[in-house]
Design an enzyme around this catalytic site. Structure first.
Site, PDB file in Angstrom:
ATOM      1  N   PRO A  21       0.802  -1.223   0.000  1.00 39.12           N
ATOM      2  CA  PRO A  21       0.000   0.000   0.000  1.00 39.12           C
ATOM      3  C   PRO A  21       0.837   1.275   0.000  1.00 39.12           C
ATOM      4  O   PRO A  21       1.875   1.365   0.653  1.00 39.12           O
ATOM      5  CB  PRO A  21      -0.832  -0.104   1.278  1.00 39.12           C
ATOM      6  CG  PRO A  21      -0.102  -1.056   2.148  1.00 39.12           C
ATOM      7  CD  PRO A  21       0.590  -2.006   1.217  1.00 39.12           C
ATOM      8  N   ASN A  22       0.342   2.217  -0.762  1.00 43.90           N
ATOM      9  CA  ASN A  22       0.871   3.576  -0.879  1.00 43.90           C
ATOM     10  C   ASN A  22       2.180   3.676  -1.647  1.00 43.90           C
ATOM     11  O   ASN A  22       2.653   4.780  -1.895  1.00 43.90           O
ATOM     12  CB  ASN A  22       0.999   4.254   0.497  1.00 43.90           C
ATOM     13  CG  ASN A  22      -0.333   4.370   1.180  1.00 43.90           C
ATOM     14  OD1 ASN A  22      -1.321   4.763   0.560  1.00 43.90           O
ATOM     15  ND2 ASN A  22      -0.394   3.990   2.446  1.00 43.90           N
ATOM     16  N   ARG A  29       4.679  11.097  -2.218  1.00 43.12           N
ATOM     17  CA  ARG A  29       4.450  10.964  -0.773  1.00 43.12           C
ATOM     18  C   ARG A  29       5.771  11.089  -0.011  1.00 43.12           C
ATOM     19  O   ARG A  29       6.686  10.312  -0.213  1.00 43.12           O
ATOM     20  CB  ARG A  29       3.828   9.597  -0.482  1.00 43.12           C
ATOM     21  CG  ARG A  29       3.612   9.334   0.982  1.00 43.12           C
ATOM     22  CD  ARG A  29       3.048   7.933   1.202  1.00 43.12           C
ATOM     23  NE  ARG A  29       2.982   7.654   2.627  1.00 43.12           N
ATOM     24  CZ  ARG A  29       3.337   6.510   3.168  1.00 43.12           C
ATOM     25  NH1 ARG A  29       3.768   5.523   2.416  1.00 43.12           N
ATOM     26  NH2 ARG A  29       3.251   6.342   4.465  1.00 43.12           N
ATOM     27  N   TYR A  34      11.019   8.915   1.475  1.00 35.76           N
ATOM     28  CA  TYR A  34      11.037   7.857   0.462  1.00 35.76           C
ATOM     29  C   TYR A  34      11.815   8.213  -0.797  1.00 35.76           C
ATOM     30  O   TYR A  34      11.959   7.381  -1.684  1.00 35.76           O
ATOM     31  CB  TYR A  34       9.597   7.477   0.078  1.00 35.76           C
ATOM     32  CG  TYR A  34       8.808   6.950   1.246  1.00 35.76           C
ATOM     33  CD1 TYR A  34       9.056   5.684   1.759  1.00 35.76           C
ATOM     34  CD2 TYR A  34       7.824   7.721   1.844  1.00 35.76           C
ATOM     35  CE1 TYR A  34       8.342   5.200   2.842  1.00 35.76           C
ATOM     36  CE2 TYR A  34       7.098   7.243   2.927  1.00 35.76           C
ATOM     37  CZ  TYR A  34       7.363   5.988   3.421  1.00 35.76           C
ATOM     38  OH  TYR A  34       6.655   5.509   4.492  1.00 35.76           O
ATOM     39  N   ASN A  90       8.043  -5.511  -0.345  1.00 30.38           N
ATOM     40  CA  ASN A  90       7.870  -4.333   0.499  1.00 30.38           C
ATOM     41  C   ASN A  90       6.375  -4.243   0.745  1.00 30.38           C
ATOM     42  O   ASN A  90       5.622  -3.743  -0.090  1.00 30.38           O
ATOM     43  CB  ASN A  90       8.389  -3.070  -0.169  1.00 30.38           C
ATOM     44  CG  ASN A  90       8.287  -1.859   0.737  1.00 30.38           C
ATOM     45  OD1 ASN A  90       7.541  -1.866   1.706  1.00 30.38           O
ATOM     46  ND2 ASN A  90       9.005  -0.799   0.399  1.00 30.38           N
ATOM     47  N   ALA A  93       2.898  -0.596   5.043  1.00 29.26           N
ATOM     48  CA  ALA A  93       2.283  -0.615   6.371  1.00 29.26           C
ATOM     49  C   ALA A  93       1.727  -1.984   6.751  1.00 29.26           C
ATOM     50  O   ALA A  93       1.612  -2.297   7.943  1.00 29.26           O
ATOM     51  CB  ALA A  93       1.179   0.440   6.454  1.00 29.26           C
ATOM     52  N   GLU A 115      12.423  -9.255   2.669  1.00 29.70           N
ATOM     53  CA  GLU A 115      11.631  -8.091   3.069  1.00 29.70           C
ATOM     54  C   GLU A 115      12.473  -6.833   2.871  1.00 29.70           C
ATOM     55  O   GLU A 115      13.630  -6.782   3.297  1.00 29.70           O
ATOM     56  CB  GLU A 115      11.224  -8.224   4.541  1.00 29.70           C
ATOM     57  CG  GLU A 115      10.417  -7.055   5.057  1.00 29.70           C
ATOM     58  CD  GLU A 115      10.062  -7.183   6.535  1.00 29.70           C
ATOM     59  OE1 GLU A 115       9.209  -6.398   6.983  1.00 29.70           O
ATOM     60  OE2 GLU A 115      10.629  -8.049   7.239  1.00 29.70           O
ATOM     61  N   HIS A 117      12.382  -2.436   3.045  1.00 32.01           N
ATOM     62  CA  HIS A 117      11.740  -1.162   3.387  1.00 32.01           C
ATOM     63  C   HIS A 117      12.646  -0.051   2.899  1.00 32.01           C
ATOM     64  O   HIS A 117      13.857  -0.070   3.157  1.00 32.01           O
ATOM     65  CB  HIS A 117      11.515  -1.033   4.900  1.00 32.01           C
ATOM     66  CG  HIS A 117      10.504  -1.996   5.409  1.00 32.01           C
ATOM     67  ND1 HIS A 117       9.157  -1.769   5.297  1.00 32.01           N
ATOM     68  CD2 HIS A 117      10.649  -3.202   5.997  1.00 32.01           C
ATOM     69  CE1 HIS A 117       8.511  -2.800   5.805  1.00 32.01           C
ATOM     70  NE2 HIS A 117       9.394  -3.688   6.231  1.00 32.01           N
ATOM     71  N   ARG A 124      11.704   5.667  12.802  1.00 38.19           N
ATOM     72  CA  ARG A 124      10.404   6.325  12.637  1.00 38.19           C
ATOM     73  C   ARG A 124       9.500   6.020  13.823  1.00 38.19           C
ATOM     74  O   ARG A 124       9.956   5.630  14.883  1.00 38.19           O
ATOM     75  CB  ARG A 124       9.801   5.889  11.298  1.00 38.19           C
ATOM     76  CG  ARG A 124      10.705   6.311  10.120  1.00 38.19           C
ATOM     77  CD  ARG A 124      10.154   5.929   8.792  1.00 38.19           C
ATOM     78  NE  ARG A 124       8.895   6.642   8.548  1.00 38.19           N
ATOM     79  CZ  ARG A 124       8.036   6.279   7.612  1.00 38.19           C
ATOM     80  NH1 ARG A 124       8.263   5.249   6.834  1.00 38.19           N
ATOM     81  NH2 ARG A 124       6.920   6.966   7.447  1.00 38.19           N
TER      82      ARG A 124
END
Length: 166
Positions: A21-22, A29, A34, A90, A93, A115, A117, A124
Site C-alpha cells: 500500500p501507498n 508521498r 522515500y 515491500n 504498512a 523483506e 523497506h 520512525r
C-alpha cells in the site's frame, strides 16, 4: 504493473517484486522519507538489475492485502514448478499489521522472501518497529532506499546460483 525482459525462460529464473500500500505514491508521498523516484523508476531499476543477473523481474503493486496474498500464494506454486525463484516484498504498512501476510509467506516455504523497506522503519514511529514478516523472511533490508531492492535481487540471485550448484 508487470515488467518482463525477453530472455529465454529456460536459461533464467523469475523474481517477483511485490510492493504494498501507498507505494504507488512514490515520488509524491513524503519525498524526504522515500526519495523522489517514482514506482515506475523503482520497477525499471528492478527489471534492469535482474536482467544484469540473467534473471527476470516481475513487478506488481497493490493497495489491497488480499491481492498481495494472492500473488504470494501463486508465487509459492510457481516456485514449486520451478518457474519462480523468490520474492522481494515491500509490504509497506501491512508489514506492521498483517498476520495474514506472515502466514502466507510461512505457507509457501521454502520460497525465499526478502523483506525490503525504503526508509529506516526503526528511526520512525514506534508502531513501525515491529514487522510480522521479518520472522518468516529469508532476509531483511531496511533504510537503503531503492538500493535495498537492488541488494535484495542480488541476494536472491546468489541463493538461486547456490541452489543450482547443490
Amino acid at each position: 504493473m508487470m515488467a518482463h525482459d525477453s530472455l529465454e525462460p529456460a536459461t533464467m529464473s523469475t523474481i517477483l517484486i511485490l510492493n504494498g500500500p501507498n507505494l504507488n505514491l512514490l515520488g509524491q508521498r513524503e519525498p524526504s522519507t522515500y526519495g523522489s523516484g517514482s514506482l515506475a523508476d523503482l520497477e525499471a531499476l528492478c527489471v534492469e538489475t535482474a536482467r544484469s543477473l540473467n534473471l527476470t523481474a516481475e513487478c506488481h503493486q497493490s493497495n489491497h492485502e488480499g491481492v498481495l496474498l494472492d500473488h504470494i500464494h501463486a508465487a509459492g506454486a510457481r516456485h514449486s514448478e520451478g518457474s519462480l525463484f523468490g520474492i522481494v516484498l515491500n509490504a509497506g504498512a501491512f508489514s506492521h499489521t498483517s498476520i495474514a501476510l506472515h502466514d502466507a509467506i510461512k505457507g509457501i516455504s521454502p520460497t525465499p522472501v526478502v523483506e525490503v523497506h525504503i526508509s529506516n522503519v526503526h528511526a520512525r514511529e514506534s508502531f513501525r518497529h515491529h514487522s510480522w514478516i521479518s520472522s518468516v523472511a529469508a532476509g531483511i533490508i531496511i533504510g537503503l532506499g531503492f538500493d535495498g531492492y537492488r541488494l535484495a535481487i542480488h541476494s536472491l540471485a546468489e541463493k538461486a546460483k547456490k541452489a543450482r550448484i547443490s
